[in-house]
Design an enzyme around this catalytic site. Structure first.
Site, mmCIF file in Angstrom:
data_model
loop_
_atom_site.group_PDB
_atom_site.id
_atom_site.type_symbol
_atom_site.label_atom_id
_atom_site.label_comp_id
_atom_site.label_asym_id
_atom_site.label_seq_id
_atom_site.Cartn_x
_atom_site.Cartn_y
_atom_site.Cartn_z
ATOM 1 C CE LYS A 8 -2.023 -1.559 3.744
ATOM 2 N NZ LYS A 8 -1.193 -2.668 4.234
ATOM 3 C CG ASP A 104 -0.331 -11.052 6.302
ATOM 4 O OD1 ASP A 104 -0.038 -10.867 5.095
ATOM 5 O OD2 ASP A 104 -1.224 -10.412 6.873
#
Length: 707
Positions: A8, A104
Site C-alpha cells: 500500500k 503474512d
C-alpha cells in the site's frame, strides 16, 4: 535497477525514506538512490466471477453445479488498472524485485500473484516489515531474504482463496436456488468460515431461548479449629437423595437436613489438607485477535474499530504490524527493550509510567521464543516515542492495552499458595479452598480489571493437620439458580472463532484443534462478522450490542448439513492451510479434497428441506408457486420448474354473487372466471389452491359445455 513493490502507498512512503537519497516522487512510484518503490492497492488482481469463465453461468442453474475452473483466472481490478500497468512497466525495467507485501500469507500472495501474472523470471527478494519506524526498516533492509523461502506461505494463501471461491460461489447458488424452490426470496451468502460462524450465534440463541433455570442449594458450614475458623462447602455423595444429573442438590429439605445432622453431631476432624505453590507465567503479548477481544471487553469497541485503530497506530510508526496472529517475540527484539521502556516511562497519562518504574528489563518471559515466530511477531510498541496526549481516545485505549501487555513481560511471574482442606463431620464431607498470593508479579498491571481472576482470591486458611478435631459452629443454606450461557457480542464471537476447538461437535477433535489458529484469519474475522450484520443475518441489540440471528439465519442454518454449520470441517481445513504454510501439505492435494467435500454438499442441497414460505401451492405437484415476471406480465410458476411447468395468473378477482355461475367440480369451493391469455380465451378456477384451467366453448367453461 531494484524495484520494491509495497502492499500500500503508506508502506511505500516509509520504505522510500530509508533508502539512499536523493528521493524523487513520480506517478505511482518513488525513485530513490537505492531503487524505485511502487505500490499496490491491496489485491489489484481479483478472482474471476463464474460468468467470466462461461457466460451460461450468469444465470443461476442448479444443473451447472459444481462450477470448478480448470485454469484459474485473475482479472485486474477496475480501480487499479492504471497502477497495475505502471507496476508491469517497472517490472520489465527492473533487474531485481523486492516483495514488500505485509508480513503474512495474504501479503505474500498479493505481490507474488502480480509477479506470476506477468510471468516474471527475474530474481525476487523478500523484505519483512513488522514495523514502519526507521530503525526497524533499516534492520529489515539489511536482512533481505530470497522470496523462494516463502513459496509455502504463498501456496497457503492461494489455497485459502480458491477454497473460499469454490465454497462461496457454488454453495451460495445451490442453497439459494433450494430456498427459491420453496418460495423464499433470499440470497444465501455461504462461506467456508462465514457459515459456521453464523451457526455459532444461531445455536447460542436457541440455547438461550430453551434455557430453563434450575434452582439448587449449597450448604455452607463454619467449623471451629484451635487456629481459626474454617468455612467449608458440603460435598454431596453421588448416592445422596435430591441431586440432579449435574450433582447439584435441588431439594431444599435435603440441604436443610444436613444442617440438622451437624447440629446433632457437631464434632468432626480434618480428613485431608493439601497445600501447593502455583506459578502463573506472564500473559503473552497481543495478537490482533487478543487485542480485539480485550478492547471489546474493556471499552466496548467492535473488532473492526480495533483493527482500524491498530492500523492507524502502525502507520504512525507507534506500534508494530497489526494483522498478526502471533503472540511471541523474537530474541533479537530484546536489544530494543531499554529504548521502548524508556519511551513508555515518559508517558504521563494513566499508569504506564508507574508500571515501567517497577519493571525489570532483564526478565525474560516465555514470550521470547524464536521457534514460535513465522513472518511476524506480536503487536508491541516501537522505538518511536508516543505522543500519547495527541492521540484520539480510541487510539489511546488501544495503545494502552498494547503497552500494558508489553510491560507485563518485565514483571515476575505470579505466585500463590493454594490450600485445600476436607472436613468430615456427621458422616458428611465439606471442602474449603484458600489462595494466598506470595508474589503479585505481572498481575499487578491487571489488578483493577473487573474481569481479573484476582477478585476471587480468598485469604489463607488456618494451619491444620490431618486428624485435627473441629467443632461445628453454624451453617446456612444458600439458594442459587443456574445461569444461561452468555450472548455473543462481536468481540466474544471473534474470540470464539479464534478458540474454535471449544465449539466442535466431535469431542475427539478438540485436543487436535486446540493448536489450530481458529477459523478465518486475523484480518478477515472482523470483516466476516460485519458482513453477517450488513447482510441482515445478524442484528445488534441493546447497549452492549448483543448479536441475535434473524429469520433468514435460522432458515439457512437449518437447511445446511452439519459439515457446514459445525466448525469441525472448517477447523480441519484451517489446520491444513497452516501445515501448508510450513511446507507440510500441498495445494493440489488440498484442492482435490476440497472439491470432493464440495460435491457432497451440493448433492445435499438438492434435498435440503426448509420451512415453506406462505403462498400458493401447485395443484399438479404440491410445490410452492413462485411469483415471476414474464412477457405478458406477472404470473405464478411452479417452484419445481422445469420438472413441473404449471403456471397461473398473478391476480384473481374477488367474485360477487352474480359472477358465481360456474362452480369448480374439482375443488368444490372456487368458481370459473374468464381470462384472456397469449393463446386466447380460457377459464380458470378462482380458488388460489386449485386454479383448474379449461377451454372456452361458446362463452361457457368446457367442463360444462361438454355436459
Amino acid at each position: 535497477m531494484k524495484l520494491f513493490i509495497a502492499e500500500k502507498p503508506s508502506m511505500a512512503r516509509e520504505l522510500a525514506k530509508c533508502l539512499p537519497q536523493p528521493q524523487q516522487k513520480g506517478r505511482g512510484c518513488i525513485k530513490t538512490g537505492g531503487g524505485i518503490v511502487t505500490w499496490a492497492y491491496g489485491h489489484v488482481l481479483q478472482q474471476a466471477e463464474p460468468q467470466e469463465y462461461d457466460l451460461k453461468y450468469k444465470r443461476w442453474n442448479a444443473a451447472d453445479l459444481p462450477i470448478i475452473p480448470q485454469e484459474w483466472k485473475l482479472l485486474v481490478s477496475p480501480d487499479s488498472k492504471e497502477q497495475f500497468n505502471l507496476i508491469c512497466t517497472l517490472i520489465q525495467e527492473a533487474d531485481t524485485i523486492v516483495n514488500a507485501g505485509d508480513p503474512d500469507r495474504e501479503g505474500q500472495l498479493l505481490i507474488d500473484e502480480i509477479l506470476d501474472y506477468v510471468g516474471n523470471k527475474k530474481p525476487v527478494e523478500r523484505i519483512l516489515l513488522n514495523a514502519l519506524d526507521e530503525k526497524s526498516i533499516h534492520e529489515s533492509l539489511a536482512d533481505l531474504r530470497s522470496n523462494t523461502e516463502f513459496v509455502h506461505l504463498k501456496e497457503s494463501a492461494l489455497a485459502r482463496s480458491r477454497a473460499d471461491w469454490l465454497i462461496g460461489m457454488n454453495l451460495s447458488r445451490a442453497y439459494t436456488l433450494a430456498a427459491r424452490r420453496q418460495g423464499h426470496r433470499v440470497v444465501f451468502p455461504i462461506g467456508r468460515v462465514k457459515t459456521p460462524t453464523l451457526a455459532l450465534v444461531v445455536r447460542r440463541q436457541r440455547e438461550l431461548d430453551d434455557f430453563q433455570p434450575v434452582t439448587y442449594y449449597i450448604v455452607k458450614a463454619v467449623f471451629d479449629h484451635p487456629n481459626g475458623n474454617i468455612t467449608a462447602q458440603w460435598q454431596p455423595r453421588d448416592t445422596q437423595a435430591g441431586l440432579d444429573a449435574e450433582g447439584r442438590c435441588i431439594d431444599e429439605a435435603s440441604a436443610q437436613a444436613i444442617l440438622k445432622k451437624l447440629s446433632a453431631q457437631p464434632e468432626g476432624h480434618i480428613a485431608e489438607r493439601r497445600k501447593s505453590r502455583k506459578k502463573e507465567p506472564q500473559r503473552l503479548p497481543l495478537s490482533l485477535s487478543s487485542l480485539q477481544v480485550l478492547a471489546g471487553k474493556k471499552y466496548g469497541y467492535s473488532p473492526q474499530q480495533v483493527l482500524d485503530t491498530a492500523q492507524q497506530l502502525y502507520e504512525r510508526k507507534l506500534t508494530t504490524y497489526p494483522r498478526s496472529d502471533c503472540e511471541y517475540l523474537p530474541l533479537n527484539q530484546r536489544k530494543d527493550v531499554p529504548h521502548i521502556l524508556g519511551n513508555l516511562a515518559r508517558i504521563e497519562a494513566g499508569q504506564i509510567a508507574e508500571w515501567v518504574g517497577q519493571a525489570d528489563g532483564s526478565i525474560k518471559s516465555r514470550a521470547w521464543n524464536d521457534s514460535k515466530i513465522t513472518a511476524h511477531h506480536a503487536i508491541i510498541p516501537t522505538t518511536v516515542a508516543c505522543p500519547f496526549v495527541k492521540l484520539t481516545a480510541m487510539q489511546q485505549h488501544v495503545y494502552y492495552l498494547i503497552a500494558q501487555a508489553y510491560i507485563a513481560q518485565f514483571y515476575p511471574v505470579h505466585e500463590y499458595d493454594q490450600t485445600r482442606i476436607i472436613v468430615t463431620a456427621a458422616a458428611e464431607q465439606f471442602a474449603a479452598h484458600g489462595k494466598t498470593v506470595i508474589q503479585m508479579g505481572w498481575k499487578e498491571l491487571y489488578r483493577s480489571d473487573k474481569t481479573d481472576d484476582d477478585e476471587d482470591i480468598k485469604g489463607d486458611l488456618p494451619v491444620v493437620r490431618k486428624g485435627d478435631g473441629v467443632h461445628y459452629q453454624n451453617g446456612q443454606v444458600d439458594k442459587r439458580a443456574t445461569k444461561p450461557p452468555p450472548r455473543f457480542t462481536a468481540s466474544t464471537l471473534l474470540a470464539a472463532m479464534k478458540e474454535i476447538y471449544k465449539y466442535v461437535k466431535d469431542d475427539s477433535l478438540k485436543k487436535k484443534l486446540k493448536e489450530v489458529q481458529g477459523i478465518g484469519t486475523e484480518a478477515t474475522r472482523a470483516t466476516i462478522i460485519n458482513e453477517l450484520i450488513q447482510r441482515k443475518f445478524l442484528v445488534e441489540e441493546g447497549k452492549k450490542k448483543y448479536l441475535k440471528p434473524t429469520d433468514n439465519a435460522y432458515l439457512l442454518i437449518d437447511a445446511l448439513p452439519d459439515a457446514m454449520v459445525y466448525p469441525d470441517e472448517t477447523a480441519v481445513w484451517e489446520e491444513r492451510l497452516y501445515q501448508m504454510s510450513a511446507g507440510k501439505d500441498n495445494l493440489q492435494s488440498f484442492l482435490h479434497d476440497q472439491i470432493a467435500f464440495l460435491e457432497t454438499l451440493i448433492a445435499a442441497a438438492g434435498t435440503a428441506a426448509m420451512q415453506p414460505a406462505e403462498g400458493r401451492t401447485c395443484p399438479e405437484c404440491g410445490s410452492l408457486m413462485l411469483r415471476r415476471h414474464g412477457k405478458y406480465g406477472d404470473f405464478y410458476g411452479c417452484g419445481n420448474y422445469p420438472k413441473c411447468r404449471h403456471t397461473e395468473p398473478a391476480e384473481m378477482p374477488v367474485l360477487e354473487e352474480k359472477d358465481k355461475k360456474y362452480s369448480c367440480p374439482r375443488c368444490k369451493t372456487g368458481f370459473f372466471v374468464k381470462r384472456s391469455g397469449p393463446y386466447g380465451v380460457f377459464w380458470i378456477c378462482s380458488s388460489p389452491s386449485c386454479h383448474t384451467k379449461c377451454a372456452d366453448v361458446g362463452g361457457v367453461p368446457s367442463v360444462y359445455a361438454v355436459k
